[in-house]
Design an enzyme around this catalytic site. Sequence first.
Site, PDB file in Angstrom:
ATOM      1  CG  HIS A 119      39.661  40.828  41.589  1.00  0.00           C
ATOM      2  ND1 HIS A 119      39.499  40.875  42.953  1.00  0.00           N
ATOM      3  CD2 HIS A 119      39.629  42.124  41.183  1.00  0.00           C
ATOM      4  CE1 HIS A 119      39.374  42.128  43.345  1.00  0.00           C
ATOM      5  NE2 HIS A 119      39.455  42.903  42.287  1.00  0.00           N
ATOM      6  CG  ASP A 149      40.089  38.252  45.140  1.00  0.00           C
ATOM      7  OD1 ASP A 149      40.841  38.003  44.183  1.00  0.00           O
ATOM      8  OD2 ASP A 149      39.352  39.253  45.187  1.00  0.00           O
ATOM      9  CB  SER A 223      40.812  45.731  43.664  1.00  0.00           C
ATOM     10  OG  SER A 223      39.420  45.878  43.646  1.00  0.00           O
TER      11      SER A 223
END
Length: 464
Positions: A119, A149, A223
């Site tokens: 993402h 992911d 992230s």
Amino acid sequence: MKRFSNLFLVSLLSGAVTLASYKLLFDDNGYFSKNSIVTQAEPSFGRNVGLSAEAVDFTAAADKTIHTVVHVKNVSRTTVSNPILEYFYGFQGGQQQEQVGTGSGVIISEDGYIVTNNHVIKDATEIEITLNNKKSYKAKLIGTDSKMDIALLKINAEDKLPYTTFANSDSVKIGEWVLAVGNPYNLTSTVTAGIISAKARNLDTSGIQSFIQTDAAVNPGNSGGALVNTRGELIGINTMISSPTGSYTGYSFAIPSNNARKIIDDLIEFGNVQRGVLGVEGGELNAKASKELGVSETQGFYISNVRKKSGAEKSGLQKGDIIVKLDNQNIATYADLSGYINTKRPNDKVEVMYIREGKNKVASVVLSKNEIFSSEFKGLELENIDANDKKRFRLADGVKIKSVTNENLKQYEADLIGNIILSIDNIKIKDIESASRVFNTKAENESVQMEMINKRGEIIRIII
């Protein structure tokens, strides 16, 4: 004279005793001194347990990791058209808009391979990597796995790069100290500390079902960063937080390093992810489920269906069996099972310990390839979409209707076969595996709404 000597001796002894007592009780380190702490005596059971972070030295792990965590800049460009200008003035081409997203990544090899979250780089036109020493490089996207992911990038640097080595995430323990390292604002790498709060955490996402949960502070922009142990070894890729505000409030989650490493190896070796499946459907046990199923065990994975032609069927696993162990990994929940299987490839062999009629049994199962399976629901046989379907309809996920056996739907058979189901009761369907999980929550006589795309590319909704 003799009497005087005796008196002198008694006085001398009395003084010595008094002085010794004072030193023992009232001196700086005495029992009643201001510096003393009076506690109840406790039995000793060996070594003392340090409960404070001060007892753990994080400096070596931090110094080892900060130089391997990078800033990831994602630039995407889209063309926005203006229908009024096009209609009245014949203006063509539209206006380009640039969007910038940021995150973190981890260098995993000295020649410049970098792992981050999918993402973080999704829809990127251009990806830029900035190292901790402020040097920047254009990155090439090697491959992604949207389900898990994970994305793999590559940069070409002039020198060999520092990198983080992988640890065995299956061996991490709850309560173990960890560091979360990210580079969220293109400053330099930042470090926070915490402990492993839980393992194999199921967040009901449509992809990975087995997260490592920590209380190390992780905020947006972190992230794709590293979760490392006190030796500086990679045990997870920081992925998401659970927060009503969008900022850290005490819970953060990481993809286990064993899962990430398997995906990376697949992308480098095959160019895509090789997914092996056990070939069973069902759900995890708890007090309520066990009571409804009439079984005494309250932990484990209960098999409700075994897929035909799967390794599970060939090894003799049956409906009603309860899986409690895969190799040396205990299986108490669905997240335990899916997390372990996601580290394996098709044709890998797994030793399955299960309970049947109260007796422990062991079966050796060869994992099958996910794409060969189909599933049936309410008289619709479904299969995974292939590369041609994805390209034709510009889809990443979904399952295709292969055949219709439901008598009530036979009259619509020609219109249904080939349609691609996108969601069931507003739950996104990625593949046969995610569809099966939804089916297991639905009663046979329960109506459901399906959103699908037909062969003409139109979105339709039906209730069956």
